[in-house]
Design a protein around this motif. Structure first.
Motif, PDB file in Angstrom:
ATOM      1  N   GLU A   6       9.073  -0.905  -1.227  1.00 50.91           N
ATOM      2  CA  GLU A   6       9.388  -1.756  -0.082  1.00 50.91           C
ATOM      3  C   GLU A   6       9.925  -3.105  -0.549  1.00 50.91           C
ATOM      4  O   GLU A   6       9.606  -3.575  -1.642  1.00 50.91           O
ATOM      5  N   LEU A  20      12.648  -5.154   6.884  1.00 48.65           N
ATOM      6  CA  LEU A  20      12.059  -4.524   5.715  1.00 48.65           C
ATOM      7  C   LEU A  20      12.880  -3.299   5.325  1.00 48.65           C
ATOM      8  O   LEU A  20      13.421  -2.607   6.194  1.00 48.65           O
ATOM      9  N   SER A  21      12.937  -3.062   4.043  1.00 51.50           N
ATOM     10  CA  SER A  21      13.591  -1.866   3.526  1.00 51.50           C
ATOM     11  C   SER A  21      12.603  -1.094   2.666  1.00 51.50           C
ATOM     12  O   SER A  21      11.712  -1.681   2.050  1.00 51.50           O
ATOM     13  N   CYS A  22      12.787   0.192   2.623  1.00 54.74           N
ATOM     14  CA  CYS A  22      11.970   1.056   1.778  1.00 54.74           C
ATOM     15  C   CYS A  22      12.916   2.036   1.102  1.00 54.74           C
ATOM     16  O   CYS A  22      13.480   2.921   1.759  1.00 54.74           O
ATOM     17  N   TRP A  36       6.005   3.575   8.871  1.00 52.55           N
ATOM     18  CA  TRP A  36       5.590   2.239   8.448  1.00 52.55           C
ATOM     19  C   TRP A  36       4.170   2.005   8.962  1.00 52.55           C
ATOM     20  O   TRP A  36       3.857   2.323  10.117  1.00 52.55           O
ATOM     21  N   THR A  78      16.967   5.474   2.208  1.00 50.84           N
ATOM     22  CA  THR A  78      16.311   4.235   2.607  1.00 50.84           C
ATOM     23  C   THR A  78      15.907   4.289   4.076  1.00 50.84           C
ATOM     24  O   THR A  78      16.651   4.811   4.918  1.00 50.84           O
ATOM     25  N   TYR A  94       2.806  -4.609   4.763  1.00 48.97           N
ATOM     26  CA  TYR A  94       3.489  -3.478   5.378  1.00 48.97           C
ATOM     27  C   TYR A  94       3.808  -2.430   4.312  1.00 48.97           C
ATOM     28  O   TYR A  94       4.349  -2.758   3.243  1.00 48.97           O
ATOM     29  N   TYR A  95       3.477  -1.193   4.640  1.00 43.56           N
ATOM     30  CA  TYR A  95       3.682  -0.070   3.731  1.00 43.56           C
ATOM     31  C   TYR A  95       4.603   0.958   4.368  1.00 43.56           C
ATOM     32  O   TYR A  95       4.462   1.249   5.565  1.00 43.56           O
ATOM     33  N   CYS A  96       5.486   1.530   3.581  1.00 42.96           N
ATOM     34  CA  CYS A  96       6.199   2.706   4.052  1.00 42.96           C
ATOM     35  C   CYS A  96       5.560   3.933   3.413  1.00 42.96           C
ATOM     36  O   CYS A  96       4.914   3.840   2.356  1.00 42.96           O
ATOM     37  N   GLY A 113       4.350   3.535  -0.563  1.00 44.38           N
ATOM     38  CA  GLY A 113       4.855   2.432  -1.352  1.00 44.38           C
ATOM     39  C   GLY A 113       3.738   1.465  -1.695  1.00 44.38           C
ATOM     40  O   GLY A 113       2.587   1.659  -1.289  1.00 44.38           O
ATOM     41  N   THR A 116       4.566  -4.663   1.114  1.00 40.71           N
ATOM     42  CA  THR A 116       5.244  -5.958   1.084  1.00 40.71           C
ATOM     43  C   THR A 116       4.586  -6.861   2.130  1.00 40.71           C
ATOM     44  O   THR A 116       4.309  -6.426   3.244  1.00 40.71           O
TER      45      THR A 116
END
Length: 122
Positions: A6, A20-22, A36, A78, A94-96, A113, A116
């Motif tokens: 993330e 946010l990106s993962c 998420w 992504t 925050y987790y993916c 992940g 973040t």
């Protein structure tokens, strides 16, 4: 095996936006629904949103509906979380995560992940 990383967290003020990106490694990203989650220290990790493999089905927890938008780009491996009108109560790590199933329950998620941090000041 899928590895998730993330990025995009930070410190913002109430009403601001973050995206946010993962990023996922491996060639099987499109085989998984992506979710998420978020967690505040001392609390359980909670579901935020999920998107199915094709991106056609999406589900949100009520507290973020109308403010957060999940999307994915399978060509880029992504998944994204656009967060608008952020509130102090959105502060969390925050987790993916990747799941074979389109389900909210944490137990269905196979890969996670590292998280973040998102901090929203009032």
């Amino acid at each position: 095996q899928v590895q998730l990383v993330e990025s995009g967290g930070g410190l913002v003020q109430a009403g601001d936006s973050l995206k946010l990106s993962c990023a996922a490694s491996g060639r099987t990203f499109s085989s998984y629904a992506m979710g998420w989650f978020r967690q505040v220290p001392g609390n359980e990790r909670e579901f935020v949103t999920i998107i199915n493999r094709s991106g056609e089905r999406i589900d949100y927890v009520d507290s973020v509906k109308g403010r957060f938008t999940i999307s994915r780009d399978n060509a880029k491996n992504t998944v994204y979380l656009q967060m608008n009108n952020l509130k102090p109560e959105d502060t969390a790590v925050y987790y993916c995560a990747a799941s074979p199933f389109f389900l909210r329950s944490l137990s269905n998620y196979k890969y996670w992940g590292q998280g973040t941090q998102v901090t929203v000041s009032s």
